[in-house]
Design an enzyme around this catalytic site. Structure first.
Site, PDB file in Angstrom:
ATOM      1  N   SER A 175      92.367  -6.971  39.308  1.00  0.00           N
ATOM      2  CA  SER A 175      93.001  -6.592  38.058  1.00  0.00           C
ATOM      3  C   SER A 175      92.295  -7.313  36.892  1.00  0.00           C
ATOM      4  O   SER A 175      91.079  -7.185  36.745  1.00  0.00           O
ATOM      5  CB  SER A 175      94.498  -6.910  38.124  1.00  0.00           C
ATOM      6  OG  SER A 175      95.206  -6.254  37.110  1.00  0.00           O
ATOM      7  N   MET A 176      93.021  -8.069  36.071  1.00  0.00           N
ATOM      8  CA  MET A 176      92.362  -8.810  34.996  1.00  0.00           C
ATOM      9  C   MET A 176      91.225  -9.658  35.538  1.00  0.00           C
ATOM     10  O   MET A 176      90.180  -9.828  34.885  1.00  0.00           O
ATOM     11  CB  MET A 176      93.369  -9.708  34.272  1.00  0.00           C
ATOM     12  CG  MET A 176      92.760 -10.559  33.162  1.00  0.00           C
ATOM     13  SD  MET A 176      93.857 -11.825  32.490  1.00  0.00           S
ATOM     14  CE  MET A 176      93.721 -13.107  33.746  1.00  0.00           C
TER      15      MET A 176
END
Length: 257
Positions: free
Chosen positions: A96-97
């Protein structure tokens, strides 16, 4: 804490030190995630791979520190923290991030002449595929609702109001960094990129994931899993195998040379 060249760092966790490993894996957690998320992965890959995990400020033992809400600023800091760990060939892995962050760290390392073995980008659209997202601007209830929908936070944490109130600032800071991130055109990567995605992920489509191919001059591979944003949990064994294969491929190529 992690320790390289005799210097301890609050940014690095090394749960299963593998002094004789020929390759190292650096793991970048998702928004709101902590280093301990990757403890099982570290345990599974040791001692063949030396696994280190980043610990962002604002959580667990760093809960009294302010988070960094700009992903480029965070990448600048992490390059400094990771430089002592580049004595071994380095595979970068982020979810994700963490995938965007690993990409930006990889770019910075390559500009210094340090080419990662590979980038494994999980659960995140390619850097050039922008979405307008504003979860970081929601009130606390809205932020908690997002966490519940994605199922990436321990239920015990979401049910503990005192603990939740303590970690929400860090989670909001992470979401701000992820959602305000803008790709800056320029030199990308030359190392292989392997992108992983869940076919039911509401945060990223398979097409957005496939665009990671545009960000490396090296080989690109895409693996689609059955699942949502946190497909990593039910498919842990296969994800571990992919990471181990990336590490072993480098060892084989070095031995062959």
């Amino acid at each position: 804490m992690g320790e390289a060249a005799g210097v301890a760092s609050p940014w690095i966790r090394r749960f299963h030190p593998s002094a004789d490993a020929p390759v190292r894996l650096a793991c970048f957690p998702h928004a709101g995630g902590s280093a301990s998320f990757y403890f099982p992965l570290s345990q599974a890959l040791a001692p063949a791979v030396d696994v280190i995990t980043l610990q962002y400020p604002g959580r667990q033992d760093r809960r009294h520190e302010a988070g960094i809400g700009d992903l480029h600023d965070l990448a600048d800091v992490l390059v400094e923290e990771l430089r002592p760990w580049t004595d071994l060939p380095l595979v970068l892995f982020g979810h994700s991030m963490g995938a965007s962050l690993a990409f930006e760290v990889g770019r910075r390392l390559e500009r210094e002449g340090i080419t990662p073995v590979a980038l494994v980008a999980s659960g995140r659209r390619a850097p050039s595929r922008h979405r307008d997202e504003y979860v970081h601007q929601r009130d606390d209830e809205g932020l908690v609702r997002e966490l519940k929908e994605l199922s990436g936070t321990e239920p015990g944490v979401l049910g503990d109001e005192e603990l939740l109130r303590m970690i929400l600032p860090a989670i909001r800071s992470d979401y701000r960094a992820a959602e305000t991130y803008k790709y800056r055109p320029g030199s990308d990567l030359s190392c292989p990129v392997h992108a992983l995605v869940g076919d039911k992920d509401p945060k990223v489509t398979v097409d957005e994931t496939r665009s990671w191919a545009d960000h490396t001059t090296g080989p690109f591979e895409l693996t689609v899993f059955d699942g949502g944003h946190f497909f990593l949990a039910p498919h842990a064994a296969e994800v571990n195998r992919i990471l181990a294969d990336r590490a072993r491929a480098h060892v084989r190529s070095t031995a062959g040379a």
